[in-house]
Every structure is written in structure tokens, then in C-alpha cells.
Design an enzyme around this catalytic site. Structure first.
Site, PDB file in Angstrom:
ATOM      1  N   ARG A 104       0.977  -1.176   0.058  1.00 42.00           N
ATOM      2  CA  ARG A 104       0.012  -0.123   0.104  1.00 42.00           C
ATOM      3  C   ARG A 104       0.699   1.192   0.009  1.00 42.00           C
ATOM      4  NH1 ARG A 104      -4.756   0.350   4.394  1.00 42.00           N
ATOM      5  NH2 ARG A 104      -3.070   0.754   5.778  1.00 42.00           N
ATOM      6  N   THR A 108      -1.061   7.524  -0.665  1.00 40.02           N
ATOM      7  CA  THR A 108      -2.621   7.173  -1.274  1.00 40.02           C
ATOM      8  C   THR A 108      -3.230   6.056  -0.774  1.00 40.02           C
ATOM      9  OG1 THR A 108      -1.677   5.851  -3.063  1.00 40.02           O
ATOM     10  CG2 THR A 108      -1.373   8.128  -3.501  1.00 40.02           C
ATOM     11  N   ASP A 200       0.129  -3.306  12.330  1.00 41.63           N
ATOM     12  CA  ASP A 200       0.568  -3.864  10.894  1.00 41.63           C
ATOM     13  C   ASP A 200       0.908  -5.177  10.783  1.00 41.63           C
ATOM     14  OD1 ASP A 200       2.588  -4.269   8.690  1.00 41.63           O
ATOM     15  OD2 ASP A 200       2.416  -2.276   8.626  1.00 41.63           O
ATOM     16  N   ASP A 203       4.527  -6.419   9.616  1.00 40.60           N
ATOM     17  CA  ASP A 203       5.690  -6.102  10.727  1.00 40.60           C
ATOM     18  C   ASP A 203       5.376  -6.883  11.978  1.00 40.60           C
ATOM     19  OD1 ASP A 203       6.720  -3.945   9.137  1.00 40.60           O
ATOM     20  OD2 ASP A 203       5.679  -2.523  10.218  1.00 40.60           O
TER      21      ASP A 203
HETATM   22  C1  PRP Z   1      -1.409  -4.887   4.504  1.00 41.93           C
HETATM   23  C2  PRP Z   1      -2.050  -6.265   4.517  1.00 41.93           C
HETATM   24  C3  PRP Z   1      -2.898  -6.283   3.334  1.00 41.93           C
HETATM   25  C4  PRP Z   1      -3.201  -4.636   3.025  1.00 41.93           C
HETATM   26  C5  PRP Z   1      -4.741  -4.467   3.504  1.00 41.93           C
HETATM   27  O1  PRP Z   1      -0.051  -4.948   3.647  1.00 41.93           O
HETATM   28  O2  PRP Z   1      -1.226  -7.468   4.720  1.00 41.93           O
HETATM   29  O3  PRP Z   1      -2.372  -6.596   2.140  1.00 41.93           O
HETATM   30  O4  PRP Z   1      -2.335  -3.962   4.111  1.00 41.93           O
HETATM   31  O5  PRP Z   1      -4.691  -3.084   3.412  1.00 41.93           O
HETATM   32  P1  PRP Z   1      -5.875  -2.550   2.254  1.00 41.93           P
HETATM   33  O6  PRP Z   1      -7.081  -3.265   2.371  1.00 41.93           O
HETATM   34  O7  PRP Z   1      -6.213  -1.065   2.689  1.00 41.93           O
HETATM   35  O8  PRP Z   1      -5.160  -2.505   0.880  1.00 41.93           O
HETATM   36  P2  PRP Z   1       0.778  -3.793   3.664  1.00 41.93           P
HETATM   37  O9  PRP Z   1       0.565  -3.189   2.150  1.00 41.93           O
HETATM   38  O10 PRP Z   1       1.035  -3.199   4.733  1.00 41.93           O
HETATM   39  O11 PRP Z   1       2.212  -4.748   2.969  1.00 41.93           O
HETATM   40  P3  PRP Z   1       3.027  -5.618   3.958  1.00 41.93           P
HETATM   41  O12 PRP Z   1       2.062  -7.173   3.971  1.00 41.93           O
HETATM   42  O13 PRP Z   1       4.345  -6.065   3.002  1.00 41.93           O
HETATM   43  O14 PRP Z   1       3.318  -5.524   5.227  1.00 41.93           O
HETATM   44  N1  URA Z   2      -2.659  -3.316   7.042  1.00 42.32           N
HETATM   45  C1  URA Z   2      -2.271  -3.798   8.125  1.00 42.32           C
HETATM   46  O1  URA Z   2      -1.368  -4.646   8.262  1.00 42.32           O
HETATM   47  N2  URA Z   2      -3.007  -3.664   9.241  1.00 42.32           N
HETATM   48  C2  URA Z   2      -3.963  -2.515   9.236  1.00 42.32           C
HETATM   49  O2  URA Z   2      -4.896  -2.270  10.170  1.00 42.32           O
HETATM   50  C3  URA Z   2      -4.657  -2.346   7.729  1.00 42.32           C
HETATM   51  C4  URA Z   2      -3.731  -2.530   6.860  1.00 42.32           C
END
Ligand code: PRP
Ligand code: URA
Length: 209
Positions: A104, A108, A200, A203
Site C-alpha cells: 500500500r 495514497t 501492521d 511487521d
Molecule cells: C497490509 C495487509 C494487506 C493490506 C490491507 O499489507 O497485509 O495486504 O495492508 O490494506 P488494504 O485493504 O487497505 O489494501 P501492506 O501493504 O502493509 O504490505 P506488507 O504485507 O508488505 O506489510
Molecule cells: N494493513 C495492516 O497490516 N493493518 C491494518 O490495520 C490495515 C492494513
């Protein structure tokens, strides 16, 4: 309209409480996500088709049931979705695993695809897209766009925690994709985080910040 299933089994709810808890460390968090993924996989596979098989028990011949060779594909959304793959594979060990990489954009909140690798026979498989979080829905929608663009026609989406906004957006974008969640939370905050959520997911799974 697609269906939304909330798996409120006591074991899932119990484990989810510890997953959410800020005091749960990386090792335990990872183990719990793995366990909940297995429990959810048990529920999500309820409608798998069966066929008859004639066998011999030590006592007599009988006709019993086996899975009728349905081809399953598990697709984690990188990176947090990886934390759910092994848990699902425990119950469906013959499944193929595709990967879709999305992050993400922190400004944005729009998903950006950086990787996609799927099994060759995409059109013949039933796919389970896995990601712990469904927040705005952008990542799930984009991952499913990516799957459909490559020929997938049979897709389910499975996550641990969803925001109502994300569920709505996903249903609006893909009304043929049923959604399986362990908990439906209250809302998103101004940064797109699920409230109360778990923070997160990536993380917490991988010990990064
Ligand atoms: C997190 C999560 C989803 C996304 C959800 O990933 O694992 O993929 O956010 O958010 P959304 O519904 O608003 O798109 P992130 O983009 O933080 O990436 P990561 O898994 O690499 O930490
Ligand atoms: N992605 C995450 O990992 N946590 C949230 O709460 C939203 C998006």
C-alpha cells in the site's frame, strides 16, 4: 452479491485475542496466525466436492468418500499473506501456491503490484486468496483483478480481520468472490488502519518496523 462468512468458532476467537494483543511477540504471533489459518481452512473447505471410492476395511468392503480431485490454489498477498500459507497447506497439502506482491502506498493507500507468479493451469483451479487484513480493500481487489486477468474464474478471499469499508469495497468490485473472515472490526482510522485491529500484520509477523 457475494457472501460474507464470519468464522466465530471459540478456538478462532480465543487465538485472535492473543494475535491482537500488543504484548504478543513475533514468534507467538506467527504461530497463532498459522493456527488460525488452519482452523479457517477447515471451515472454508466445507463445500469441496466428494466422490465415491470402494475400499476394503479389515472387516468388509464398503463405499466411502474421497475428495473428487478438485484443484486448489492458495495465493498469499505478499508479504503478510505468507503467514497464512503453511496453516492452509496443513489441511490441503497438494494445493499449488501462487504469489501476488502488493504494497500500500503510504500516502495514497493505493495498492502497487510488484510481483505475480501463479500456477500454469489458472482457469481450472479454485483459488483461496489469503491476507491477514482487509482494510480499505484495495490490496484484495487488486490481487483478485490480477488473478482474473490471468484467467482465474473461481476465487475465495480469506482474512483474519476485516473493516466494514473493505468488505463493502471488495463486494462491490468482485461480487462473485465470497469473503471469509475471523472477525469483522469497527472501522478504519485516518491512516487506513483497522480499529481495533492488530496493527501492521506484516511487521508483526516478520518483526520489522
Ligand atoms: C497490509 C495487509 C494487506 C493490506 C490491507 O499489507 O497485509 O495486504 O495492508 O490494506 P488494504 O485493504 O487497505 O489494501 P501492506 O501493504 O502493509 O504490505 P506488507 O504485507 O508488505 O506489510
Ligand atoms: N494493513 C495492516 O497490516 N493493518 C491494518 O490495520 C490495515 C492494513
Amino acid at each position: 452479491m457475494s457472501k460474507v462468512y464470519v468464522f466465530d468458532h471459540p478456538l478462532i476467537q480465543h487465538k485472535l485475542t492473543y494475535i491482537r494483543d500488543i504484548n504478543t511477540g513475533t514468534k507467538e504471533f506467527r504461530e497463532l496466525v498459522d493456527e488460525v489459518a488452519t482452523l479457517m481452512a477447515f471451515e472454508i473447505t466445507r463445500d469441496l466436492p466428494l466422490e465415491d471410492k470402494t475400499i476394503e476395511t479389515p472387516v468388509t468392503k464398503m463405499t466411502s468418500k474421497i475428495l473428487s480431485g478438485k484443484k486448489i490454489g492458495i495465493v498469499p498477498i505478499l508479504r503478510a499473506g505468507i503467514g497464512m500459507v503453511e496453516g492452509v497447506l496443513k489441511l490441503i497439502p497438494a494445493a499449488k501456491v501462487g504469489h501476488i506482491g502488493l504494497y500500500r502506498d503510504p500516502e495514497t493507500l493505493e495498492p502497487v503490484e510488484y510481483y505475480a507468479k501463479l500456477p500454469a493451469d489458472v482457469a481450472e483451479r479454485e483459488f483461496i486468496v489469503v491476507d491477514p487484513m482487509l482494510a480499505t480493500g484495495g490490496s484484495a481487489i487488486e490481487a483478485i483483478n490480477s488473478l482474473k486477468k490471468r484467467g482465474a474464474v473461481n476465487i475465495k478471499f480469506m482474512c483474519l480481520i476485516a473493516a466494514p469499508e473493505g468488505v463493502q469495497a471488495l463486494q462491490d468490485a468482485h461480487n462473485d468472490v465470497d469473503v471469509y473472515i475471523a472477525a469483522l472490526d469497527d472501522k478504519l482510522d485516518e491512516h487506513g488502519y483497522i480499529v481495533p485491529g492488530l496493527g501492521d500484520a506484516g511487521d508483526r509477523l516478520f518483526g520489522t518496523k
